[in-house]
Design a protein around this motif. Structure first.
Motif, PDB file in Angstrom:
ATOM      1  N   PHE A 144       0.813  -1.213   0.000  1.00 24.68           N
ATOM      2  CA  PHE A 144       0.000   0.000   0.000  1.00 24.68           C
ATOM      3  C   PHE A 144       0.846   1.262   0.000  1.00 24.68           C
ATOM      4  O   PHE A 144       0.376   2.325  -0.431  1.00 24.68           O
ATOM      5  N   ALA A 145       2.104   1.168   0.500  1.00 24.24           N
ATOM      6  CA  ALA A 145       2.996   2.324   0.414  1.00 24.24           C
ATOM      7  C   ALA A 145       3.445   2.565  -1.018  1.00 24.24           C
ATOM      8  O   ALA A 145       3.595   3.705  -1.459  1.00 24.24           O
ATOM      9  N   LEU A 146       3.641   1.450  -1.762  1.00 20.35           N
ATOM     10  CA  LEU A 146       4.049   1.578  -3.159  1.00 20.35           C
ATOM     11  C   LEU A 146       2.851   1.859  -4.075  1.00 20.35           C
ATOM     12  O   LEU A 146       2.956   2.639  -5.031  1.00 20.35           O
ATOM     13  N   PRO A 150      -0.767   3.053  -3.299  1.00 17.66           N
ATOM     14  CA  PRO A 150      -1.786   3.455  -2.321  1.00 17.66           C
ATOM     15  C   PRO A 150      -3.200   3.222  -2.864  1.00 17.66           C
ATOM     16  O   PRO A 150      -3.418   3.291  -4.089  1.00 17.66           O
ATOM     17  N   PRO A 170      -5.157   8.283  -6.614  1.00 21.36           N
ATOM     18  CA  PRO A 170      -4.379   7.649  -5.535  1.00 21.36           C
ATOM     19  C   PRO A 170      -4.419   8.486  -4.258  1.00 21.36           C
ATOM     20  O   PRO A 170      -4.388   9.714  -4.285  1.00 21.36           O
ATOM     21  N   GLU A 192      -2.963   9.286  -0.166  1.00 26.01           N
ATOM     22  CA  GLU A 192      -1.663   9.669   0.402  1.00 26.01           C
ATOM     23  C   GLU A 192      -0.815   8.417   0.655  1.00 26.01           C
ATOM     24  O   GLU A 192      -1.314   7.380   1.090  1.00 26.01           O
ATOM     25  N   ARG A 193       0.529   8.537   0.429  1.00 30.18           N
ATOM     26  CA  ARG A 193       1.441   7.408   0.621  1.00 30.18           C
ATOM     27  C   ARG A 193       2.103   7.402   2.002  1.00 30.18           C
ATOM     28  O   ARG A 193       2.416   6.339   2.533  1.00 30.18           O
ATOM     29  N   TRP A 194       2.290   8.608   2.551  1.00 24.08           N
ATOM     30  CA  TRP A 194       3.111   8.649   3.752  1.00 24.08           C
ATOM     31  C   TRP A 194       2.509   7.894   4.943  1.00 24.08           C
ATOM     32  O   TRP A 194       3.296   7.302   5.746  1.00 24.08           O
ATOM     33  N   TRP A 202       1.108   4.989   4.930  1.00 26.65           N
ATOM     34  CA  TRP A 202       1.470   3.592   4.717  1.00 26.65           C
ATOM     35  C   TRP A 202       2.968   3.373   4.917  1.00 26.65           C
ATOM     36  O   TRP A 202       3.386   2.338   5.474  1.00 26.65           O
ATOM     37  N   TRP A 203       3.807   4.318   4.464  1.00 31.52           N
ATOM     38  CA  TRP A 203       5.244   4.212   4.699  1.00 31.52           C
ATOM     39  C   TRP A 203       5.562   4.226   6.201  1.00 31.52           C
ATOM     40  O   TRP A 203       6.408   3.452   6.682  1.00 31.52           O
TER      41      TRP A 203
END
Length: 614
Positions: free
Chosen positions: A61-63, A65, A585, A587-589, A591-592
């Motif tokens: 999910f970080a890669l 989202p 998509p 937000e990614r942060w 999940w990171w």
């Protein structure tokens, strides 16, 4: 051959799944090969095994989202009367624009029209309209979009009006409308002489119907006056009409004997300007009135209506009756007066005309059904009288006289009532036959209305009967779509070549027909002046009145509100389409961050001695 599409999310998921499986297998192999005394406890192994797919899922999910639900670009359009409270706080994807009619709204972007605003915001699929509504110039641009409408409350006064533009001099016309926020109030119709000709108390929904009759042809300025519960004037709205001179119907009056009914009918027809041919039999082959007319197809084609009693009807030969029947099928109107007991042969002839009747051997006393009007309105309809018999404006109203009718009962079939008494009984009825109409009339002494001083009712009764039964008259085909208002657009339809409009200033504006209107032959027109305009097309002409921009503000507000609400109601399919737009998509942060914390916890657990055997 087209190469298959590359699915990056699926490839990432597969690689991470393989990695998690390899890491779990490696952990289990190490546990199996260790000495029993050095093996980890069971709960520690379960915790480490669960951590592998958790870390892999968080990394996925970080890669890649998850997609958030997509929202169409929304354009908030401020119209006349819009407020900052209506605009509200801007939501994600919303843009704000104010049309020229909108009041100052701070730093909101201004646009000359809705089409320009849509070009300035190309991603717009949804439009939220706040204020009074869209002007006519902006409604075409709003079609095909998802619309939401937050309307302002309607002002107090007249907000709806349904009125004819062209009426016939001497005939009644009907005006309908709706008044807003006037509980216990009333609506009045004032004629060009500033006399009240009709009045009605307003119901809870504010809807009303008023009637009047223009006496002469030409343009006339009536007024709709609204009063509140205290009878204070709330609003006066101009009602401009064009009264056209009716083509005098050509009437053939045939009677088996002279009498007051025939005489007063002749007088009324003469005063009303009808073209009347009279034939009254006095017996012995003698006739009174005009030169005799042979009853045949060519002669009947010269008339619009034939009025005859049962004696004149019975005196016709078979060939004459057949010619009359053929003339009815081609459009002639026939009104048969029953003044005596019909014979069995006459009943059979009535049956052949489509009237199933019973009784008729006696007479009955009746009173006409009259509309409820106040005294001032009734006096205005009666009129000032004649130089020989003037009427005072404040004179007491004469009572309605009792009239006589044959007790002939018309069986309801396909017949339509033409005249009723005050109890709802039928005094006359008509039915269609071919292109014409046939009426059966049972009232025998309508002249008593004139003797009682109610010649207005006598004229209204016979005028309505002749207009209903007589041959249909050709009318102007010119049409005007929309409420004519200065600087606003209206559509003029049924135009011929060379159509034009004559303005109040005397200028002539040529009209260009729009090919997209097809057989309707319409042209757009933007009036630059208020007042009377004349539309001319070939030999036809139609006068129409253009209101000033500030005139009748309630009507303008109601028209814009209704038109915009119809657009919004018709865009339900577009609303559903605007909701189902592609997502974007997220937000990614987050999940990171979650993956980093889970990985750090797993790394610490693997290297610590927590859960190992001593």
């Amino acid at each position: 051959m087209t190469a298959p599409a590359f699915n990056l999310p699926l490839l990432v998921a597969a690689l991470l799944a393989i990695t998690a499986v390899v890491a779990s297998a490696r952990l289990l192999r190490r546990q199996w090969r260790a000495q029993p005394a050095q093996r980890s406890r069971g709960w520690r192994i379960v915790l480490l095994l669960l951590a592998q797919p958790v870390c892999a899922t968080l990394l996925y999910f970080a890669l890649v989202p998850p997609s958030l639900p997509g929202e169409a670009g929304t354009l908030v359009v401020a119209t006349a009367g819009a407020t900052t409270e209506q605009l509200g706080a801007g939501r994600g994807g919303e843009a704000f624009v104010a049309l020229p009619e909108a009041p100052p709204l701070g730093d909101v972007e201004r646009a000359p029209d809705l089409a320009t605003a849509l070009r300035q915001h190309p991603g717009t699929q949804r439009v939220r309209i706040v204020g009074a509504g869209l002007e006519a110039r902006d409604r075409d641009a709003a079609r095909g979009l998802a619309l939401e409408f937050s309307a302002l409350p309607l002002p107090r006064g007249l907000v709806e009006l349904q009125a004819p533009r062209l009426v016939v001099a001497g005939a009644d016309f009907v005006v309908g409308g709706r008044a807003n926020d006037l509980p216990g109030g009333s609506a009045e119709l004032i004629d060009p002489g500033r006399r009240r000709v009709d009045r009605i108390a307003l119901p809870a929904d504010g809807r009303f119907t008023l009637t009047a009759s223009p006496r002469v042809a030409g343009t006339a300025g009536y007024i709709i006056r609204l009063r509140d519960a205290r009878q204070a004037i709330v609003e006066d709205v101009d009602l401009p009409l064009q009264a056209a001179a009716a083509t005098p119907p050509r009437v053939l009056l045939m009677a088996g004997a002279p009498g007051p009914e025939v005489e007063y009918l002749r007088r009324w027809a003469r005063d009303a300007g009808l073209t009347l041919q009279t034939q009254v039999s006095v017996g012995g082959g003698m006739q009174l009135g005009d030169a005799p007319v042979a009853i045949n197809a060519p002669n009947l084609g010269r008339f619009d209506l034939v009025i005859l009693d049962e004696r004149a009807w019975s005196a016709l030969g078979d060939s004459q009756r057949a010619a009359l029947n053929d003339a009815i099928n081609t459009g002639l109107g026939v009104l048969l007066r029953v003044t005596a007991t019909p014979s069995p042969a006459e009943r059979r002839r009535l049956q052949a005309l489509g009237f199933a009747v019973a009784g008729g051997s006696d007479s009955a006393t009746v009173k006409l059904a009259t509309p409820a009007r106040d005294e001032d309105a009734t006096r205005a309809r009666i009129g000032p009288g004649t130089p020989d018999a003037p009427r005072l404006h404040d004179a007491a109203l004469p009572d309605l006289p009792a009239l006589t009718r044959r007790d002939l009962r018309i069986q309801p079939s396909d017949a339509v009532p033409l005249l009723r008494d005050d109890a709802g009984g039928w005094l006359a009825a008509w039915r269609a036959q071919g292109r014409g109409r046939v009426a059966l009339w049972t009232l025998t002494d309508s002249y008593r209305l004139v003797l009682a001083g109610r010649d207005d009712l006598h004229g209204e009764m016979w005028s309505s009967a002749l207009a209903t039964i007589g041959r249909a008259q050709a009318r102007s085909e010119l049409e005007i779509e929309g409420e004519p208002r200065q600087h606003g657009r209206i559509a003029l339809c049924a135009l011929g070549a060379g159509a034009n409009v004559r303005t109040p200033s005397g200028d002539t504006v040529a009209l260009l027909r729009d090919p997209s209107t097809g057989s309707r032959n319409c042209a757009a027109f933007w009036p630059r002046h208020s007042g009377w305009h004349q539309l001319r097309s070939g030999e036809q002409s139609l006068s129409f009145f253009v209101r000033a921009p500030a005139a009748a503000p309630g009507l303008r507000a109601g028209e814009m509100r209704d038109a915009t609400a119809r657009l919004a109601a018709g865009s339900a399919v577009n609303v559903a389409a605007a909701v189902s737009v592609p997502g974007h998509p997220g937000e990614r942060w987050p999940w990171w961050l979650a993956w980093l914390l889970a990985s750090a916890a797993t790394w610490w657990q693997e290297r610590s001695r927590f859960g190992r055997r001593a």
